[in-house]
Scaffold this motif. Structure first.
Motif, short mmCIF file in Angstrom:
data_model
loop_
_atom_site.label_atom_id
_atom_site.label_comp_id
_atom_site.label_asym_id
_atom_site.label_seq_id
_atom_site.Cartn_x
_atom_site.Cartn_y
_atom_site.Cartn_z
N ASP A 120 0.77 -1.25 0.00
CA ASP A 120 0.00 0.00 0.00
C ASP A 120 0.80 1.30 0.00
OD1 ASP A 120 -2.05 -1.80 0.25
OD2 ASP A 120 -2.27 -1.52 2.40
N ASP A 121 1.99 1.26 0.54
CA ASP A 121 2.76 2.50 0.63
C ASP A 121 4.24 2.16 0.74
OD1 ASP A 121 3.07 1.75 3.37
OD2 ASP A 121 1.11 2.65 3.74
N GLY A 122 5.06 3.20 0.79
CA GLY A 122 6.50 2.95 0.79
C GLY A 122 6.94 2.07 1.94
N SER A 123 6.40 2.34 3.12
CA SER A 123 6.80 1.57 4.30
C SER A 123 6.51 0.08 4.11
CB SER A 123 6.03 2.07 5.53
OG SER A 123 6.20 3.46 5.67
N THR A 124 5.35 -0.23 3.58
CA THR A 124 5.01 -1.65 3.44
C THR A 124 5.76 -2.30 2.27
OG1 THR A 124 2.99 -1.01 2.26
CG2 THR A 124 2.77 -1.55 4.60
N LEU A 238 16.83 -1.95 -2.82
CA LEU A 238 16.86 -0.53 -3.19
C LEU A 238 15.51 0.10 -2.90
CD1 LEU A 238 18.88 -0.19 -6.51
CD2 LEU A 238 19.65 -0.06 -4.14
N ASP A 239 15.57 1.16 -2.13
CA ASP A 239 14.38 1.93 -1.80
C ASP A 239 14.26 3.08 -2.80
OD1 ASP A 239 12.50 3.66 -0.83
OD2 ASP A 239 13.18 3.59 1.25
N GLU A 240 13.48 2.83 -3.85
CA GLU A 240 13.25 3.89 -4.86
C GLU A 240 11.85 4.50 -4.68
OE1 GLU A 240 14.96 4.62 -8.27
OE2 GLU A 240 16.43 2.98 -8.37
N ALA A 267 6.81 3.18 -4.59
CA ALA A 267 5.52 3.62 -4.04
C ALA A 267 5.25 5.04 -4.56
CB ALA A 267 5.51 3.55 -2.52
N LYS A 268 5.35 6.01 -3.68
CA LYS A 268 4.98 7.42 -3.96
C LYS A 268 4.50 7.74 -5.38
CE LYS A 268 7.21 9.71 -0.15
NZ LYS A 268 8.40 9.27 0.57
N GLY A 269 5.41 7.75 -6.38
CA GLY A 269 5.01 8.17 -7.72
C GLY A 269 4.35 7.07 -8.54
C1 LIG Z 1 8.38 8.39 1.77
C2 LIG Z 1 9.44 7.34 1.79
C3 LIG Z 1 9.20 6.08 2.33
C4 LIG Z 1 7.91 5.74 3.04
O1 LIG Z 1 6.83 5.76 2.17
P1 LIG Z 1 5.33 5.93 2.77
O2 LIG Z 1 4.48 5.82 1.58
O3 LIG Z 1 5.31 7.29 3.41
O4 LIG Z 1 5.14 4.84 3.76
C5 LIG Z 1 10.18 5.13 2.26
N1 LIG Z 1 11.35 5.40 1.67
C6 LIG Z 1 11.63 6.59 1.12
C7 LIG Z 1 12.95 6.81 0.46
C8 LIG Z 1 10.69 7.61 1.19
O5 LIG Z 1 10.99 8.82 0.68
#
Ligand SMILES: *Cc1c(COP(=O)(O)O)cnc(C)c1O
Length: 434
Positions: A120-124, A238-240, A267-269
């Protein structure tokens, strides 16, 4: 047609009932604080309930890519809504999710990361990768590999697992007793001193650490890290979540150093900034370690109610289509150059300590005239962003770094306006700073 909004009424309700993220609510609720009530958007611009307009200078917290009310994304969501909004991804599938998984894999070299796990989101997206990494090693004869390596000042999200990886004291220290085991390093060379045979995976934000204040990694660091992982068997996550989808000038940041990770977290974009959706991409090697007879218990027991949400996946498909049909990455390159030129014009200002740009995102750090950081309690960055609103720019700082990362569709004129607003706001706030 312009709606009439009861701004005071909405603010009163908000102050009575809402609890905002990363916000000291005592300040928020203070009588003299009037939060903006955002009611509309068009392209890179946002409009508040009093009819004032702002450039969306941080892409609505790093999510929006092609602007607000983008016709193709809006239509895709609407079309999907006419069919079905959400069906469970546990036990059934749906058209946009299946198509999106194929399209995402196809953004990478053939066969590199063919498996896509939605959340659902970046954290998950990060949590999924962490759990997959641990379980992968349990099922591949190395159950001792249960630790992670993360970098100083890293930010990977706020759920407990992802927060374990975080290296920003103010956010993370408080929960230190409630964490996955993590070794913290500042350079790949530091891996030499670690028990690498106990490490499941190394996690990094490639090219730029966003929440650390748009901190840039030296070129080549990511490549070196990949080589260290290959030499010692550690997996690379990698956290993109921030850098993905064109922000750094290429579709993914890892392309710039020819690196393919074991897990790619997006996630985000992903939905163009329209709906919450995330994806963790991984290799056939990782995926196949989870295959077995049902009673071998190799299943990945993880998921969320909204996994594979059809509206989100439809938005994400439209997002990728916009990249293609509007030649977004091609058209972005000259705008990146314009942004560099405009930022260079800020550099001579006395309080501008450093300007860090990576593709279409930038951080402008202010310090006092001696080059010493302002006391954090002074909220200098926050006050500069508040001042910039009066000049048409809406953004948020990281401490005293002003973040400028508007949607990729931002025009050159809008960029000019944004950088001008930052310059004037710095003068207004810092004119008598020290
Ligand atoms: C925002 C962010 C997250 C977390 O994403 P959420 O959707 O806020 O949970 C993880 N990693 C990076 C690099 C981020 O910028």
């Amino acid at each position: 047609m312009r709606d009439v909004w009861n701004t005071e009424g909405l603010i009163a309700l908000d102050k009575a009932h809402c609890w905002h993220p990363f916000t000291q609510m005592k300040d928020w609720c203070a009588a003299d604080h009037e939060p903006l009530v955002l009611v509309g958007g068009e392209g890179a611009m946002l409009r508040d309930s009093r009819g004032r307009e702002y450039l969306d200078g941080n892409s609505s917290i790093w999510t929006n890519l092609h602007g607000h009310r983008q016709p193709e994304i809006t239509a895709a969501i609407r079309d999907q809504l006419e069919r079905v909004a959400h069906v469970s991804f546990l036990g059934t599938t749906n058209a946009p999710a299946a198509q999106l998984a194929g399209r995402l894999s196809a953004l990478l070299p053939v066969g590199a990361l063919p498996r896509v796990f939605f959340s659902d989101d970046g954290s998950t997206a990060i949590e999924s990768a962490m759990k997959m990494a641990i379980q992968y090693w349990q099922q591949s004869g190395s159950p001792k590999r249960g630790r992670f390596v993360a970098f100083d000042q890293a930010y990977h999200g706020d759920t407990a697992g992802a927060a374990s990886l975080g290296g920003i004291g103010a956010f993370h220290d408080r929960f230190a007793g409630h964490q996955f085991p993590v070794h913290r390093i500042s350079d790949p060379d530091d891996l030499e001193n670690l028990p690498v045979e106990e490490i499941a995976a190394v996690v990094i934000e490639p090219l730029v650490q966003g929440a650390a204040g748009m901190r840039l990694w030296p070129r080549g660091l990511l490549r070196r890290l990949r080589e260290c992982c290959d030499a010692s068997g550690m997996l690379l996550i990698l956290d993109e979540v921030l850098t993905g989808f064109g922000r750094t000038g290429t579709m993914f940041a890892c392309e710039q150093e020819n690196v393919i990770p074991d897990f790619l977290c997006l996630a985000k974009g992903l939905t163009g900034g329209y709906l919450p959706l995330a994806a963790t991409l991984t290799s056939e090697k990782i995926y196949s370690a989870f295959l077995g007879r049902f009673d071998e218990q190799k299943t990945f027991y993880y998921g969320h109610s909204y996994t594979g949400n059809a509206l989100g996946c439809a938005a994400a498909l439209a997002n990728l289509e916009v990249f293609r049909t509007h030649r977004v990455l091609e058209n972005l390159q000259p705008k990146i150059a314009v942004l560099s030129d405009l930022l260079a014009g800020l550099a001579s200002r006395k309080r501008v300590h450093e300007i860090r740009q990576c593709g279409f995102l930038a951080g402008i750090e202010v310090r006092d005239s001696e080059g010493t950081p302002f006391p954090w309690q002074a909220r200098t960055g926050g006050r500069i962003c508040e001042a910039a609103r009066k000049h048409g720019l809406l953004t948020r700082p990281v401490l005293d770094t002003i973040v400028l990362m508007p949607p990729l569709c931002t025009t050159e004129d809008q960029l000019r306006m944004a950088v001008h607003a930052i310059g004037v706001a710095i003068d207004e706030v810092c004119g008598d700073c020290d």
